[in-house]
Design an enzyme around this catalytic site. Structure first.
Site, PDB file in Angstrom:
ATOM      1  N   HIS A   1       1.517  -1.074   0.030  1.00  0.00           N
ATOM      2  CA  HIS A   1       0.646   0.094  -0.243  1.00  0.00           C
ATOM      3  C   HIS A   1       1.126   1.238   0.198  1.00  0.00           C
ATOM      4  O   HIS A   1       1.410   1.505   0.654  1.00  0.00           O
ATOM      5  CB  HIS A   1      -0.936  -0.021   1.166  1.00  0.00           C
ATOM      6  CG  HIS A   1      -2.461  -0.392   1.265  1.00  0.00           C
ATOM      7  ND1 HIS A   1      -2.570  -1.514   0.926  1.00  0.00           N
ATOM      8  CD2 HIS A   1      -3.614   0.129   0.715  1.00  0.00           C
ATOM      9  CE1 HIS A   1      -4.120  -1.579   0.814  1.00  0.00           C
ATOM     10  NE2 HIS A   1      -4.397  -0.623   0.432  1.00  0.00           N
TER      11      HIS A   1
ATOM     12  N   SER B   1      10.532  17.518  -7.949  1.00  0.00           N
ATOM     13  CA  SER B   1      11.251  17.218  -6.902  1.00  0.00           C
ATOM     14  C   SER B   1      10.455  16.984  -5.877  1.00  0.00           C
ATOM     15  O   SER B   1       9.770  17.473  -4.947  1.00  0.00           O
ATOM     16  CB  SER B   1      12.240  18.082  -7.011  1.00  0.00           C
ATOM     17  OG  SER B   1      13.199  18.109  -5.425  1.00  0.00           O
TER      18      SER B   1
ATOM     19  N   THR C   1      11.304  19.594  -2.794  1.00  0.00           N
ATOM     20  CA  THR C   1      11.014  20.942  -2.229  1.00  0.00           C
ATOM     21  C   THR C   1       9.360  21.107  -2.229  1.00  0.00           C
ATOM     22  O   THR C   1       8.417  19.484  -2.321  1.00  0.00           O
ATOM     23  CB  THR C   1      10.808  21.160  -3.675  1.00  0.00           C
ATOM     24  OG1 THR C   1      10.136  21.209  -4.487  1.00  0.00           O
ATOM     25  CG2 THR C   1      12.198  22.099  -4.271  1.00  0.00           C
TER      26      THR C   1
ATOM     27  N   SER D   1       0.470  -3.602   4.206  1.00  0.00           N
ATOM     28  CA  SER D   1       1.239  -2.109   4.717  1.00  0.00           C
ATOM     29  C   SER D   1       2.690  -1.769   4.544  1.00  0.00           C
ATOM     30  O   SER D   1       3.574  -2.890   4.437  1.00  0.00           O
ATOM     31  CB  SER D   1       0.634  -2.400   5.853  1.00  0.00           C
ATOM     32  OG  SER D   1       1.063  -0.560   6.989  1.00  0.00           O
TER      33      SER D   1
ATOM     34  N   TYR E   1     -12.258  -3.656  -2.210  1.00  0.00           N
ATOM     35  CA  TYR E   1     -11.331  -5.566  -1.333  1.00  0.00           C
ATOM     36  C   TYR E   1     -11.966  -6.931  -2.309  1.00  0.00           C
ATOM     37  O   TYR E   1     -13.008  -6.938  -2.145  1.00  0.00           O
ATOM     38  CB  TYR E   1     -11.090  -5.783  -0.723  1.00  0.00           C
ATOM     39  CG  TYR E   1     -10.529  -4.383   0.102  1.00  0.00           C
ATOM     40  CD1 TYR E   1      -9.249  -4.830   0.449  1.00  0.00           C
ATOM     41  CD2 TYR E   1     -10.807  -2.896   0.631  1.00  0.00           C
ATOM     42  CE1 TYR E   1      -7.979  -3.479   1.206  1.00  0.00           C
ATOM     43  CE2 TYR E   1     -10.256  -1.854   0.651  1.00  0.00           C
ATOM     44  CZ  TYR E   1      -8.916  -2.214   1.694  1.00  0.00           C
ATOM     45  OH  TYR E   1      -7.604  -1.270   1.112  1.00  0.00           O
TER      46      TYR E   1
END
EC number: 3.5.1.23
Length: 680
Positions: free
Chosen positions: A202, A614, A617, A253, A478
């Protein structure tokens, strides 16, 4: 093969639009950490007409609306070349992209309706990436490799997984799929074109407190790979395309330290994911880093490093015919032959109580807990009053799921959930890509892959590499195994077509595999076409009105200046008089909100060294009152930054009132003072 790759921006509005994934209405965009891209790969038979398109886009999931609009545009551009059977659209499943691109009502609740600019950005980005790939087709070769990724995932519903038969679990060393499958593409001279990696995790390293649009851990892996291969180019530029696509990530996860109670620090790794004090709302999983930004980088880097190793060593060439098979299926009414004597059926869609509990990656509201097989009289009463009680037939079909929302019986103003779902397989030689419309759990994915592989084997197509591409074509939540369904944790409560959903998909994908193996894809029934609702722009998004700068200031003026000097590891930060970043998204595709520029003594001019794609930033938009807002730009100066003179620039658009009826959009820019980065 002929091979083409392409990449295009699909970011959309980065402010005021709810982010899609955690279903948390408070999690609204307020800026940008990294841009979102659609990455397209076309493989064609140089002799014949067969071709396959695979797209992985940095979005939560592909919605039916997105797919239908993309197919419509492709038809008008290319005729019958790109169709519903040979185009796979897959979402990476980042939970930090704009929502609002769905036509089914349930998804409107948390994303403020249908948001045209978000939908348009995704559709345009996907089509543009396919256009670029189409224009760049050249003779090429494809190599496949696979390997194990360590320290990057945990199973977030281990108690559900343990309900699968012991004999089945004993065949696997782990309760997650750690295998990465990777395709490497080069042209006939060996020049590198790109790669697709499939790995089940995930992209929820960024949690539901985040307000910056970004592509999460797998997006960071793409960024690292593309930056390495497109040397000297700005992020998002350059011809090499690296897609890190989703797979059977349903119960997987990246928050590898596992679930802890936010208030006491003790583990809450229990069947209810609940804490002694504060209940389920306090149970949150932690990633490997000190904060979500660092966790995203750690997991993304792990994935990137494994991909790099597999890419460099890939030597097994993919060859053989191209084919694709597709059907539309009414998933609320599939009869499944379980064995010689036993017939079962899928159900009209419905979500169970534990759906509202959320997961350890993002908890729900109102303290619902996972694993509830009993309804709650209080919430059931409210639901009956507001939305109507589920029919006895739906209740019985979904047992033991206590139904919270009987979405299949809710039709105002449009149906709340899809009935018509895409099932699809594309084969590139010995590789079969199963495009699945949702999130299969680890064991569900294993069963599906195995069934499809044995189907190919039994019809004489032996040794197929079978890979699952997740979150394709239409979102149906799901898909758990029948056994996992019985304990009704979040993934099971969100298995919307009932306990036999997986068996139905296995039957359907076996049918597609058989058609490919027997070269009979033309004989597959198309199935019922999905609806395209006439949705007026129904949205609760605030409208864009005229803006103003504070007295004595204009847009782009600096409010808080940078320091004169920084070292690597520090954060250069500047705040400007700003405007709503949605202004530009309404009417353009290519745009940077910021640049980092370095002064070159040789040419005595400023050179752009970074843009807003980027990961170093961050662009924050802060809305004030009275039509005013400001923008803060941060540059987290990485190790190895060349010393020298730098500045940060901001590019915006503001809405200006021309007369009583009309506002126009006016571009502006601002710049920080120059500052020095000194050697460490």
């Amino acid at each position: 093969y002929l091979v083409g790759v392409g990449r295009a921006d699909c970011t959309g509005p980065v402010a005021q639009v709810p982010l899609m994934g955690y279903a948390n209405p408070d999690q609204v965009g307020r800026g940008l950490l990294s841009r979102l891209y659609s990455r397209a790969f076309i493989v064609a038979d140089p002799e014949g007409s067969a071709r396959v398109v695979f797209v992985s886009a940095d979005i939560g999931m592909v919605s039916q609306r997105v797919r239908l609009e993309v197919l419509k545009e492709l038809r008008s551009k290319y005729g019958e070349l790109y169709r519903q059977d040979n185009v796979i659209l897959s979402g990476t499943h980042t939970h930090s992209g704009p929502g609002g691109y769905f036509q089914y009502t349930l998804f409107w609740i948390t994303s403020k309706g249908l948001i045209r600019p978000a939908l348009r950005a995704i559709v345009n980005g996907i089509v543009k990436s396919i256009d670029i790939a189409h224009e760049n087709m050249k003779k090429g070769r494809i190599f496949i490799n696979r390997g194990t990724v360590e320290n990057s995932q945990i199973n977030r519903s281990p108690f559900s997984y343990l309900k699968n038969p012991e004999s089945e679990r004993n065949r696997y060393s782990s309760n997650t799929d750690k295998e990465m499958v990777l395709l490497k593409m080069v042209d006939e001279d060996g020049h590198e074109l790109g790669l697709i990696s499939w790995f089940a995790v995930h992209p929820v390293s960024m949690n539901n407190s985040n307000h910056l649009v970004n592509s999460d851990n797998v997006g960071y892996a793409s960024y690292l790979f593309e930056q390495e291969k497109n040397k000297g180019m700005l992020p998002g530029e350059g011809s090499f395309v690296a897609a890190f696509a989703s797979s059977n990530l349903g119960d997987v996860s990246p928050n590898t330290r596992g679930p802890f109670c936010a208030n006491t620090g003790e583990s809450c790794d229990n069947p209810q994911s609940s804490c002694p004090v504060g209940g389920a709302a306090m149970c949150m999983a932690k990633g490997p880093g000190n904060d979500m930004f660092e966790s995203t980088r750690i997991i993304g880097q792990n994935i990137y490093l494994k991909a790099k190793e597999l890419y460099e060593k890939a030597s097994q060439e993919v060859s053989g015919p191209l084919s694709s098979a597709h059907q539309w299926v009414n998933m609320s009414d599939v009869s499944v032959q379980l064995n010689a004597t036993h017939m079962v059926k899928t159900c009209k869609p419905a979500l169970g109580h534990s759906f509202a509990a959320g997961t350890i990656d993002g908890v729900g509201a109102f303290n619902f807990t996972q694993g509830s097989v009993e309804g709650d009289p209080f919430w059931d009463q409210i639901r009956d009053q507001l939305l109507g009680e589920p029919s006895n037939e739906t209740k019985a079909c979904h047992k033991p799921k206590p139904i919270l929302f009987s979405t299949g019986e809710m039709t105002w103003p449009h149906p709340w959930h899809p009935d018509i779902v895409d099932v699809q397989i594309a084969a590139i030689g010995s590789l079969a890509i199963l495009a699945v419309p949702g999130e299969f759990t680890t064991m569900s994915g294993r069963r599906l892959r195995e069934a499809v592989k044995s189907e190919f084997d039994s019809h004489g197509t032996r040794g197929m590499n079978v890979v699952i591409a997740g979150l394709c074509n239409v979102y149906t939540h799901y898909i758990t195994t029948y056994e996992e369904y019985q304990v009704q944790r979040y993934e099971a409560a969100s298995t919307i077509y009932g306990p036999h959903t997986l068996s139905a998909y296995i039957q359907l994908y076996r049918g597609l595999a058989k058609a490919i193996a027997l070269n009979a894809t033309q004989e597959l029934p198309r199935g019922p076409e999905p609806p395209l609702f006439k949705v007026t722009s129904l949205t609760l998004l605030p409208s864009l009105s005229a803006e103003k700068a504070p007295d004595g200031k204009t847009f782009g003026d600096v409010l808080e200046e940078v320091r004169q000097e920084y070292r690597e590891g520090e954060v250069a930060e500047v705040t400007f008089v700003g405007a709503n970043p949605r202004n530009f998204a309404e009417n353009s595709t290519e745009h940077n909100f910021l640049t980092v520029e370095r002064f070159s003594n040789i040419s005595s001019s400023w050179r752009v060294v970074l843009n807003d794609a980027s990961w170093d930033t961050r662009f924050y938009w802060n809305k004030g009152s009275d039509g005013q807002s400001n923008v803060t730009i941060e540059w987290h100066i990485p190790a190895g930054t060349e010393p020298g003179v730098y500045r940060l620039r901001y590019f915006g658009h503001y809405k200006k009132k021309v007369n009583f009826f009309r506002t126009i959009t006016v571009p502006f820019e601002g710049s920080s003072s120059a500052f020095q980065i000194t050697a460490p």
